[in-house]
Design a protein around this motif. Structure first.
Motif, PDB file in Angstrom:
ATOM      1  N   SER A 456       0.828  -1.220   0.000  1.00  0.00           N
ATOM      2  CA  SER A 456       0.000   0.000   0.000  1.00  0.00           C
ATOM      3  C   SER A 456       0.852   1.255   0.000  1.00  0.00           C
ATOM      4  O   SER A 456       0.468   2.295  -0.552  1.00  0.00           O
ATOM      5  CB  SER A 456      -0.918   0.024   1.236  1.00  0.00           C
ATOM      6  N   SER A 457       2.023   1.167   0.628  1.00  0.00           N
ATOM      7  CA  SER A 457       2.876   2.357   0.717  1.00  0.00           C
ATOM      8  C   SER A 457       3.861   2.464  -0.450  1.00  0.00           C
ATOM      9  O   SER A 457       4.486   3.500  -0.659  1.00  0.00           O
ATOM     10  CB  SER A 457       3.646   2.356   2.046  1.00  0.00           C
ATOM     11  N   ASP A 459       3.190   0.706  -3.809  1.00  0.00           N
ATOM     12  CA  ASP A 459       2.590   0.402  -5.113  1.00  0.00           C
ATOM     13  C   ASP A 459       1.282   1.190  -5.263  1.00  0.00           C
ATOM     14  O   ASP A 459       0.297   0.943  -4.567  1.00  0.00           O
ATOM     15  CB  ASP A 459       2.322  -1.109  -5.196  1.00  0.00           C
ATOM     16  N   LYS A 460       1.272   2.124  -6.207  1.00  0.00           N
ATOM     17  CA  LYS A 460       0.119   3.015  -6.388  1.00  0.00           C
ATOM     18  C   LYS A 460      -1.147   2.240  -6.773  1.00  0.00           C
ATOM     19  O   LYS A 460      -2.241   2.504  -6.266  1.00  0.00           O
ATOM     20  CB  LYS A 460       0.462   4.058  -7.475  1.00  0.00           C
ATOM     21  N   GLN A 461      -1.010   1.280  -7.676  1.00  0.00           N
ATOM     22  CA  GLN A 461      -2.155   0.494  -8.139  1.00  0.00           C
ATOM     23  C   GLN A 461      -2.745  -0.323  -6.973  1.00  0.00           C
ATOM     24  O   GLN A 461      -3.955  -0.407  -6.787  1.00  0.00           O
ATOM     25  CB  GLN A 461      -1.736  -0.449  -9.280  1.00  0.00           C
ATOM     26  N   ARG A 463      -2.494   0.349  -3.840  1.00  0.00           N
ATOM     27  CA  ARG A 463      -3.127   1.266  -2.878  1.00  0.00           C
ATOM     28  C   ARG A 463      -4.562   1.573  -3.319  1.00  0.00           C
ATOM     29  O   ARG A 463      -5.462   1.671  -2.494  1.00  0.00           O
ATOM     30  CB  ARG A 463      -2.311   2.561  -2.759  1.00  0.00           C
ATOM     31  N   LYS A 464      -4.782   1.654  -4.642  1.00  0.00           N
ATOM     32  CA  LYS A 464      -6.139   1.893  -5.160  1.00  0.00           C
ATOM     33  C   LYS A 464      -7.055   0.707  -4.850  1.00  0.00           C
ATOM     34  O   LYS A 464      -8.229   0.886  -4.523  1.00  0.00           O
ATOM     35  CB  LYS A 464      -6.088   2.145  -6.675  1.00  0.00           C
TER      36      LYS A 464
END
Length: 475
Positions: A456-457, A459-461, A463-464
């Motif tokens: 989550s901290s 990887d942007k995808q 985290r979505k």
């Protein structure tokens, strides 16, 4: 050979040990320390004023006989009370019983049987909710094994409870820790065990208390410099039931005092029963030494009841209340309220009340209205099954695929997310989460939660994914 305070007291103890119950000897005589011998007066140190008063009330005759045997008819016993240091003084301080209160075993004329097995307990200090001279158990007789229905979700905990009530302190289930989510029957089962013990062993002292009230009592005891009295009071309980033990979290003073009480009770074969909303492995801010003791006995989980058990619970509730209800309506309520027993019974009570007050017949339509309102107005605990469904739908896969053994990256991540949200949104233990999501162990769940946090901290995808699913579960 010169006579010393220790030699006189050792001889007295030999005599006393032969004439009282081993348990009483351990509790009331082993802690006493011989201090000095002056002429015919033996000075001994006792842990508290309560301790001294108990000896005077229950063991004065045997003390008189044993000391007269050693020192003759003029023998005297002087108590020195060890006062607890609670105000930051470096040195402990003592208080001698004033001479007017000193026990002259020659002049005492109190006839108490030497084998007084079940003396009446006296409170060491005023305890909120316990006002009588004889300790009241604080148990609710309405909570019994008869109305705690057995099912797959509670079989282990209920069976262990019955074993404990048949032989308190005499099974390997000591302590017995009952844990599970809100409204699953932890308090009910704890009371049922206590009530059953009181029925079978009326001479045993059983005490039920919430962890919150225990903590408040301890705080009051420290303020009044009565910590030792507090400890000794709890050390003479035969069966101690503490509800919601997770409340001790972060309270180091309470944890410390309970640690000493627990050790004493356990070593002396007394029974300890605890309830918690989580397993020991999931408890935060509880000292390791205390957690290790929680694991000495048995930790039994209460899980969400299955459909058949929910139906049985409703039928039992209706039978006890003398109410008849069609089978299809009972099944409808059981099918639609799955979270916990408290909500289940609450819904059926609401249904009966609506029918009675509005003079309406109990129909499926009325049941539907009540259940919808009830579920809507009740804070819903998201179930693990529901979480798996939401995650599976989000990634467009079925639940069997989510739970499968495959190591394909997108399926593993979906499974890890399901475990992460199960830990976040439910009170289930890590072991229970793992068991329900593909029969994994608690270590796998722990690893999954850490992986989700890390991704989550970074990887942007990913985290979505977390944000989207959180919104779906929060609706």
């Amino acid at each position: 050979m010169s006579i010393t305070a220790q030699s006189v007291w050792d001889n007295c103890l030999e005599f006393i040990k032969d004439n009282i119950q081993p348990q009483a000897y351990k509790t009331w005589f082993e802690p006493i320390i011989a201090v000095k011998l002056t002429d015919n007066a033996l000075s001994v140190q006792v842990p508290s004023k309560f301790f001294y008063e108990w000896l005077e009330e229950h063991y004065v005759k045997i003390l008189k006989v044993s000391l007269t045997k050693e020192l003759g008819e003029g023998a005297k016993l002087v108590y020195i009370i060890k006062m607890e240091n609670t105000y930051g003084n470096k040195q402990p301080f003592t208080e001698k019983i004033p001479s007017s209160n000193r026990t002259s075993v020659k002049s005492q004329d109190v006839d108490i049987p030497l084998n007084n097995k079940s003396p009446e307990l006296r409170n060491p200090f005023v305890i909120p909710g316990i006002r009588n001279v004889k300790i009241e158990s604080q148990l609710n007789p309405n909570y019994s094994f008869e109305n705690f229905l057995e099912g797959d979700s509670n079989r282990l905990a209920r069976s262990a409870g019955l074993a404990v009530s048949n032989k308190p302190g005499g099974t390997s289930f000591n302590p017995l820790l009952i844990f599970g989510g809100v409204g699953l029957g932890k308090t009910h089962l704890a009371h049922a065990i206590g009530v059953d013990i009181k029925d079978k062993y009326p001479e045993k002292t059983v005490l039920y208390i919430s962890a919150e009230k225990f903590t408040q009592q301890y705080i009051d005891a420290v303020k009044k410099n009565n910590r030792n009295d507090f400890i000794h009071f709890y050390q003479i309980i035969d069966v101690l039931i503490i509800d919601d033990v997770q409340f001790f979290s972060g309270k180091t003073g309470t944890q410390d005092v309970f640690f000493h009480i627990f050790n004493h009770l356990h070593q002396n074969g007394k029974q300890v029963i605890l309830t918690s909303d989580k397993a020991p492995v999931d408890m935060q801010d509880i000292e390791q030494r205390l957690l290790s003791r929680f694991k000495w006995g048995l930790s039994a989980e209460l899980q969400t009841p299955d459909f058949e058990t929910r139906v049985s619970i409703l039928k039992n509730k209706l039978y006890r209340d003398g109410v008849e209800m069609p089978e299809d309506i009972i099944e409808y309520v059981a099918k639609n309220i799955k979270t916990n027993v408290r909500e289940l019974e609450g819904a059926i009570i609401s249904l009966i009340a609506q029918s009675s007050f509005n003079k309406k017949e109990i129909t499926i339509d009325l049941a539907r209205i009540i259940v919808e309102k009830f579920v809507k107005n009740t804070k819903r605990e998201v179930s693990i099954d529901y979480i798996q469904k939401v995650v599976s739908d989000y990634f467009q896969m079925d639940i069997d695929t989510l739970q499968s053994k495959t190591r394909k990256r997108h399926i593993v991540q979906a499974r890890q997310l399901a475990m992460f949200f199960a830990k976040k949104f439910t009170k289930a233990s890590l072991a229970s989460i793992g068991s329900q999501i593909g029969k994994r162990d608690h270590a796998t769940v722990l690893h999954a939660c850490k992986t989700v946090d890390n991704l989550s901290s970074t990887d942007k995808q990913f985290r979505k994914y977390v944000e989207d699913i959180t919104k779906k579960l929060s609706i």
